[in-house]
Design an enzyme around this catalytic site. Structure first.
Site, PDB file in Angstrom:
ATOM      1  N   TYR A   1      -0.074  -5.127   5.468  1.00 48.20           N
ATOM      2  CA  TYR A   1      -0.325  -4.272   4.303  1.00 48.20           C
ATOM      3  C   TYR A   1      -1.536  -3.364   4.536  1.00 48.20           C
ATOM      4  O   TYR A   1      -1.446  -2.149   4.321  1.00 48.20           O
ATOM      5  CB  TYR A   1      -0.499  -5.119   3.045  1.00 48.20           C
ATOM      6  CG  TYR A   1      -0.629  -4.296   1.782  1.00 48.20           C
ATOM      7  CD1 TYR A   1       0.488  -3.709   1.198  1.00 48.20           C
ATOM      8  CD2 TYR A   1      -1.867  -4.110   1.171  1.00 48.20           C
ATOM      9  CE1 TYR A   1       0.376  -2.947   0.043  1.00 48.20           C
ATOM     10  CE2 TYR A   1      -1.992  -3.355   0.020  1.00 48.20           C
ATOM     11  CZ  TYR A   1      -0.860  -2.781  -0.543  1.00 48.20           C
ATOM     12  OH  TYR A   1      -0.980  -2.016  -1.689  1.00 48.20           O
TER      13      TYR A   1
ATOM     14  N   GLU B   1      -0.753   5.236   5.783  1.00 46.96           N
ATOM     15  CA  GLU B   1      -0.258   6.122   4.724  1.00 46.96           C
ATOM     16  C   GLU B   1      -1.353   7.086   4.267  1.00 46.96           C
ATOM     17  O   GLU B   1      -1.145   8.309   4.200  1.00 46.96           O
ATOM     18  CB  GLU B   1       0.233   5.293   3.531  1.00 46.96           C
ATOM     19  CG  GLU B   1       1.492   4.490   3.802  1.00 46.96           C
ATOM     20  CD  GLU B   1       1.901   3.643   2.605  1.00 46.96           C
ATOM     21  OE1 GLU B   1       1.590   4.040   1.466  1.00 46.96           O
ATOM     22  OE2 GLU B   1       2.532   2.586   2.805  1.00 46.96           O
TER      23      GLU B   1
END
Length: 221
Positions: free
Chosen positions: A147, A154
């Site tokens: 994550y 991102e």
């Protein structure tokens, strides 16, 4: 749900989960082999089609939650899928200048490992009624590494794309126009970056709570 309805639901979800699993398996295979053979600059071109298929198919999970096919809360599913669709189409597909960056490789590898584990876990549960304990552990533990690497990639790619958004004015709407409305895609992207600040810790905390609950339930069984 009736017996027939339950069987149809399980069949549909089994097919869905395994189809998307194989999509992400393709992404990981192409990403790793291309990275080793040609370098990170060529990774996006190799994974583009399966990545777009696998990530866009995830939109159905929002509908699954809305109609009650699965118990996952839409409030948790929507932000994660929405951000990934934004990266897949709004950043990577829209701005080819980002394709050669190393963060594309870290992004697709983080996403694909996460989703291979997740879709195989749910595929096993829908197809066979259970998932092995090692797969359950992977499902609720690997996010602690993947994550942060995925989110960092991102955020980095959105930031890298900002100058190209401003230079091309892609997806921008300028005044005057018949709607009397203006929209700047770069400002919307900056806003999305701001959302990551509270959103990412919130999601990570939510997943930690889910991990604790799932592993405790498995231990008690």
């Amino acid at each position: 749900m009736t017996g027939v309805g339950s069987a149809v639901r399980r069949l549909y979800l089994s097919v869905y989960n395994w189809a998307v699993f194989f999509g992400w398996a393709q992404v990981l295979y192409y990403a790793v082999t291309t990275l080793l053979e040609s370098g990170h600059e060529a990774v996006y071109a190799a994974v583009e089609r399966p990545l777009q298929f696998a990530q866009t198919a995830a939109f159905l999970e929002i509908l699954h939650g809305l109609v009650g096919l699965v118990r996952s809360p839409v409030s948790a599913t929507l932000p994660q899928i929405g951000s990934r669709l934004f990266l897949t189409w709004g950043i990577l597909w829209s701005f080819p200048e980002t394709h050669s960056h190393i963060l594309v490789t870290s992004l697709v590898i983080s996403w694909s490992i996460t989703e291979i584990i997740r879709y195989s876990f749910f595929g096993m549960k829908e197809t066979f009624g259970f998932a092995p304990s090692w797969l359950l552990w992977l499902r609720y533990s690997t996010f602690m590494v993947l994550y942060p690497t995925g989110i960092s990639s991102e955020v980095g790619l959105i930031y890298i794309a900002l100058p190209y958004m401003k230079a091309t004015e892609k997806y921008c709407l300028r005044m005057p126009n018949k709607w009397n409305f203006s929209f700047d895609f770069s400002y919307a992207s900056i806003l999305s970056l701001a959302v990551y600040v509270p959103g990412s810790p919130h999601m990570f905390t939510y997943m930690l709570a889910q991990r604790k609950k799932a592993l405790a339930k498995a231990k008690a069984a």
